[in-house]
Structure formats: C-alpha cells, structure tokens
Design an enzyme around this catalytic site. Structure first.
Site, mmCIF file in Angstrom:
data_model
loop_
_atom_site.group_PDB
_atom_site.id
_atom_site.type_symbol
_atom_site.label_atom_id
_atom_site.label_comp_id
_atom_site.label_asym_id
_atom_site.label_seq_id
_atom_site.Cartn_x
_atom_site.Cartn_y
_atom_site.Cartn_z
ATOM 1 N N ALA A 96 1.328 -0.964 0.505
ATOM 2 C CA ALA A 96 0.143 -0.033 0.130
ATOM 3 C C ALA A 96 0.914 1.678 0.204
ATOM 4 O O ALA A 96 1.303 1.741 0.767
ATOM 5 C CB ALA A 96 -0.956 -0.254 1.049
ATOM 6 N N TYR A 100 -2.825 4.928 -1.710
ATOM 7 C CA TYR A 100 -3.412 3.185 -1.818
ATOM 8 C C TYR A 100 -3.458 3.198 -0.623
ATOM 9 O O TYR A 100 -4.691 2.160 -0.279
ATOM 10 C CB TYR A 100 -2.762 2.716 -2.708
ATOM 11 C CG TYR A 100 -3.029 2.543 -3.616
ATOM 12 C CD1 TYR A 100 -3.995 1.931 -4.872
ATOM 13 C CD2 TYR A 100 -2.837 3.195 -4.736
ATOM 14 C CE1 TYR A 100 -5.007 1.061 -4.998
ATOM 15 C CE2 TYR A 100 -3.356 3.015 -6.375
ATOM 16 C CZ TYR A 100 -4.019 2.073 -6.285
ATOM 17 O OH TYR A 100 -5.264 2.034 -7.432
ATOM 18 N N HIS A 207 -9.392 -13.671 -13.831
ATOM 19 C CA HIS A 207 -9.632 -12.462 -14.451
ATOM 20 C C HIS A 207 -10.948 -12.811 -14.612
ATOM 21 O O HIS A 207 -11.666 -12.711 -15.332
ATOM 22 C CB HIS A 207 -8.603 -11.929 -15.327
ATOM 23 C CG HIS A 207 -9.134 -10.451 -15.273
ATOM 24 N ND1 HIS A 207 -9.770 -9.551 -15.465
ATOM 25 C CD2 HIS A 207 -7.843 -9.632 -15.015
ATOM 26 C CE1 HIS A 207 -9.380 -8.367 -15.232
ATOM 27 N NE2 HIS A 207 -8.249 -8.555 -14.375
ATOM 28 N N PRO A 208 -11.680 -11.597 -13.317
ATOM 29 C CA PRO A 208 -13.522 -11.640 -13.580
ATOM 30 C C PRO A 208 -13.374 -10.678 -14.725
ATOM 31 O O PRO A 208 -15.084 -10.753 -14.951
ATOM 32 C CB PRO A 208 -13.615 -10.457 -12.694
ATOM 33 C CG PRO A 208 -12.538 -9.421 -12.137
ATOM 34 C CD PRO A 208 -11.367 -10.339 -12.473
ATOM 35 N N GLU A 277 1.446 -8.262 -14.391
ATOM 36 C CA GLU A 277 0.056 -9.809 -15.013
ATOM 37 C C GLU A 277 -0.110 -10.144 -16.393
ATOM 38 O O GLU A 277 0.304 -11.300 -16.827
ATOM 39 C CB GLU A 277 -1.194 -8.497 -14.712
ATOM 40 C CG GLU A 277 -2.019 -9.312 -15.202
ATOM 41 C CD GLU A 277 -3.593 -8.407 -15.312
ATOM 42 O OE1 GLU A 277 -3.731 -8.593 -13.999
ATOM 43 O OE2 GLU A 277 -4.245 -8.078 -15.739
#
Length: 609
Positions: A96, A100, A207-208, A277
């Site tokens: 973080a 963030y 992955h959504p 990714e």
C-alpha cells in the site's frame, strides 16, 4: 413424626440429593468429555458428496484436471475439520503506497472478518507511509508486521517491482517459515469466506473481466520482443495478478522467473502491455496452476453482476486511479505447517508433483514411476496375467517409465509379454496361502515392507491394482495425485447407508452410520510413495489388531482402506471408468471404460469362498 422416623426421612432426603448430585456430576462429566472429544475429533457427519450431481452452470475443473473453486463445489466445514487441527500458519503480505493507504482500513477489517478465520495468519504490509497504517483489531492468532519501502513515481514500476521484493522475501526470510504464500491487491474488500479451499500447490485466479471471453479477446502480450509474449491461438485462461499464490517453493519459482523476465524486458526497453500481469500469464501458460479460483475470489465490483457469480469473496473497490499519485501492490503469504507439507519439504516431493503436471505438456518421462500389480498368490489367478500385462502395455502410462512388480507363488507361470521402451517387469516369488482372505489382507504388510526396504529412494508414485482386470483405454498422468482413491463401480450411485462399510465397533475398520464419503475399491489405489507407505502401514497395523481380537472386517483390507480414506481424504479420486464392474456391464454415466474387472467364476479361481 417420631424422632426415629424423622431421622430416617432426613437421611433418605440427603441420600436422594447425594444421588441426584452424583448423577448430575456424572452426566456433566460425560458431557464435558464428549465436548472435548468433539473439539479434538469433530464428527465428520455431513451431506454425502456425489459424483453425479453438482453445479451445472459452471465448469468445476480445467482440462489438465486442476479444480476450479466455485461456491457449492466444496464443504467449508469439512475442509476446516481437516486443516484446522494441523495448526496451519498463514502469512499475508500487502503493498500500500501513496494514496492507496486509503484502502487499508476496509481491506484489513474485512479480511479479519472473512480471511482464514480460525487459522494462524501473519500479514506483511509494505508501505511508504507506516504512519498512515490504521489501527485494526486483529483476531486471535492474527498478527500484522509493517515494512517501510521507498516511494515510486510510476505505478508501473511499483507493479513490476513487487516480484523482486517477493523473491527476496522468500529467499531471505521465509524459506523456513512459510509453506504457502498469497499475493493480493490492497484496493479490494472481502465480502465472504476465503479459507483453506483456496490452498494449492500453484494457485491462479481467473480474471473477472475475461472469464467468459474467447481466448482471442484476452489482453496477452502479443509482441514477440517481450519475454511475456504469448502467440495467437495459445493460452488457457486470463489470470489476474491481483491474487495468486501457492506453496512457498512454487511462488518463489514464479516470482524469480517473472522478475528475471521483467529485467530482460527492461534492458530491451520494452514494457509488457499489463506489466507483471502479462508475465504472470506467460508463466501460467507453461507452468499450469494446480488449483484455480473462480472470479468469486476476485470480482470486478460488488455492484457488477453475472449469472454464474453466486458469492463474492473479494471485490475490486473501483479506485479513482487518476486521483492516486502512487500505486500499491499487495502481497500475501500463507504458510501451512501440516504433516503433508512438511513431508513435501523433507522429501522434495514438490519436484515430482510439479513434474507430473509438466509431463502432461512436454512429454517427459516420470522418473521412477512404480506400478505394483498383485497377481494374487493363488495359482488359478495366473490365468489373468496375459491379458493384464498385454493390455497394460497398450494403455498404461504409455511414454513413461514404468516398473511392474509382480508377486506370485508360481513364477514359472508368468507369460512372456513384450515390454514397451522404459517398461520393465520384476517377478517376486511369495508363498501360497489357503484362504483368499489372508491373501487379500496380507498385501498391506508386503507393500509396507517393500516401500521401506527397497523403494524409498527409487520411486515417485506407486499404484496397486488387482490382476483379474484388463485395460481398455488410456490410464495416464491424469491419475497421478498425492493420495489417489478409486470410487467403487458397484456403489458410485448408491446412498451412503447402502455402502458395505464395516459396522461392528469391535473392528478397527468400523465406520459409524451417517459417516463416509464414497465407497472405495481396494482393487486400485495409489499416490506418492510416502502417502502409500502411510496408508499401508496404518492398514497393516489395524489388520493386526483385528487379528489379535479374532475379528475380520467384512471386506477385509478394503474395509480398512475405506476407514483410512474417511480420515485421510484422497487428494484425487478416479471415477468408476478407472475400475469398472465388467466390460459388458453398462451405466448411462460411464462413457469410457478404461480398466475393468474381467468376468470370472469365483468358485473356480478362489481356493475357498
């Protein structure tokens, strides 16, 4: 009332009260004792699992037999009853940076509500602003360690840099402290259970945005100049880098590879389209995950819906990226100190498990794959050897190194069968026995001794099959697993109360009514060498105790095998395709018969009935 009667009355009342107290204390002690028993050994009473029904709106398994975890495909209470007693330790790391840190409160509070509840969890939080970390009450056995890292101007650099940080963290600190590691993004929030059902050797999350898209729509890196390049027409799923994990050794291999490929790209002045990714997806293409988590485990946004998504585990918080000057990259590590994982670490079985998956894709040979076939010790059973061996050489682990061990009381009756390349046969003479029950029960001891005295450094996997069988189709690497059971062809569609378990409490094979998963056949079972050794040693010991108590379980070694599998769940199940009743017997669900019993007259081939 006369004094004597009065005294007698008082004594009776006192005795009555005393007796009531004894009864209360006794019943209370029994209740406490049962509570202790239930806490230490939870009752395994749950709905019977089925091989014929389940969710039909989603696919629960990949083409390489990795489970895909969806709601309704697992029993959380059962899974916890298996893992929690092993005092599992979970380390979780989160990145973080910059603005963030605004997501930390929701992330940590929701994690403490839903993430590995009841397990030991250690969060590692990497941030450039330790002072901005909120104070969140941790559950018992949950701890948080904050590590300061330098700020970076580009979110791309932050994204790509965490692979190096993860690699170094594992190598320098966690090598002897963690068994599993997960990495999660911080701009997310938990809405439901994330538990032991997510654990696996190498875990990817679908992955959504792409789970229902065709492959040519995936945003892979398509430029050959990048180390993350995936050619058109290749690829399985598109995986998110916001959540991935696995056993420590596998995550180390993943992060080390991705870090190296990112370094090469940087030297060549190229950035993959989706940075780390893209490299993660390249890695998963050639190193298949052994478990996949469905988009339930990382959804797009709690307000976005899809027909297949029944439960949200984690959802993206939809941050306003243009308002965030510094990006943050989460990392979560999970350590499971179970006997299984300790064994994997000691024996380095992770290499053989990983190799078994690799073999599916590159056609390499398994080193030391052991196949144990018990021909039975009755001379009449040698009649099945010709068909068994010839059909095995046609269908059984073609292209792999296979070593058959054949135990018989008549070596001279073993037929000459041409072996394929890298297939060998060793014949061992054993004494004859008069009762088939003794033959059946005796092989557990023989197996235990064979592993301990000869195979401990010679084999990766072991299978034991009955000889009165014949192969009709492929039996290959899809059958490999840590502990493998085969569902009995007579009972695969029967209710649990019809299973022929041993129901007498006097036997070590006793299974109470209302318990049990499937009924497993003893004509085919296997797994990695250490697990088969543990199985055979346990069954041998329980058979010995039964023998001393003058009791034989109803189906002898098979009854003890079923008892073992009740409390030591197989990690892979083979359907009745892998041991059918008879090639002439049919069932609507059985489309392919790979291996089957052959028709025989028991009175003719057995020395006694």
């Amino acid at each position: 009332m006369p004094l004597r009667q009065y005294c007698a009355f008082i004594v009776l009342v006192f005795l009555g009260m005393l007796l009531s107290g004894v009864i209360f204390i006794s019943s209370n002690q029994m209740s406490c004792k049962q509570a202790v028993i239930d806490r230490i050994f939870p009752l395994l009473q749950y709905n019977q699992p089925s091989v014929l029904s389940g969710r039909t709106d989603v696919v629960p398994i990949s083409s390489w037999l990795a489970p895909i975890i969806w709601d309704g495909t697992f029993d959380p209470k059962l899974i916890d009853s298996i893992y929690i007693p092993h005092n599992i330790k979970i380390v979780t790391t989160v990145f973080a940076l910059g603005k963030y840190t605004r997501f930390l409160q929701d992330f940590l509070e929701s994690a403490e509500e839903h993430y590995f509840s009841g397990y030991r969890v250690h969060y590692y939080l990497f941030t450039d602003q330790p002072e901005a970390v909120p104070s969140v009450k941790m559950n018992e056995n949950h701890t948080l360690t904050v590590r300061k890292v330098p700020s970076l101007d580009r979110w791309q650099d932050i994204s790509m840099g965490r692979m190096e940080i993860l690699e170094n963290l594992i190598a320098n600190e966690l090598i002897h402290e963690a068994d599993y590691m997960f990495c999660l993004d911080v701009d997310t929030k938990f809405y439901g259970r994330w538990g032991a059902e997510s654990l696996g050797h190498l875990v990817g999350v679908i992955h959504p945005w792409f789970f229902d898209y065709p492959r040519d729509s995936f945003s892979y890196e398509r430029r050959p100049e990048s180390q993350a390049f995936i050619p058109a027409g290749e690829g399985d799923y598109y995986y998110t880098a916001a959540a991935f994990g696995g056993v420590l050794e596998e995550v180390y291999r993943l992060t080390k590879t991705c870090h190296e490929q990112l370094r090469v790209d940087r030297e060549n002045n190229i950035e993959a389209v989706w940075h780390e990714e893209s490299h993660l997806n390249k890695y998963f293409l050639y190193n298949k995950p052994t478990k996949l988590l469905s988009p339930e485990y990382l959804w797009r946004d709690i307000n976005a819906s899809a027909g297949q998504i029944k439960v949200f585990v984690i959802s993206d918080g939809e941050p306003q990226v243009q308002d965030v000057a510094f990006s943050s990259c989460p990392v979560e590590e999970i350590h499971l100190l179970t006997p299984l994982l300790s064994l994997l670490r000691i024996m380095r079985l992770r290499q053989s498990v990983h190799f078994s998956h690799l073999a599916m894709f590159v056609g390499l040979l398994l080193s030391g794959l052991m196949f144990l076939s018990y021909t039975s010790y009755w001379f009449r059973y040698t009649r099945f050897l010709q068909d068994f061996l010839e059909s095995a050489e046609e269908h059984y682990f073609s292209g792999y190194r296979v070593h058959y061990y054949l135990f018989t009381d008549q070596p001279e009756a073993v037929p000459s069968v041409k072996m394929n390349e890298n297939h060998t046969l060793t014949v061992r003479k054993v004494p004859s026995l008069d009762r088939w029950q003794d033959i059946s029960m005796g092989r557990m001891e023989i197996l235990e001794n064979l592993i301990a005295n000869e195979l401990i450094h010679e084999a990766d996997y072991m299978f034991c099959l009955d000889v009165d069988t014949k192969f009709y189709g492929r039996w290959g690497a899809e059958s490999l697993g840590h502990l493998v059971g085969v569902i009995h062809p007579w009972f695969f569609d029967y209710p649990r109360d019809s299973f022929s378990y041993e129901r007498r409490p006097e036997s070590q094979a006793f299974i109470p009514a209302g318990e049990g998963d499937y009924y497993y056949t003893a004509a085919a079972f296997g797994g990695v060498l250490e697990e088969v050794y543990r199985l055979t040693k346990t069954c041998h010991e329980q058979l010995r105790v039964d023998r001393e108590n003058n009791i034989e379980a109803v189906w002898h070694e098979e009854s003890h095998l079923n008892k073992y599998f009740l409390y030591n769940k197989p990690t892979k199940l083979l359907s009745p395709e892998y041991l059918w009743r008879d090639i002439n017997a049919s069932a609507g669900q059985i489309k392919v018969v790979r291996f089957s019993h052959v028709a025989k007259n028991n009175a003719e081939v057995r020395p006694n009935l």
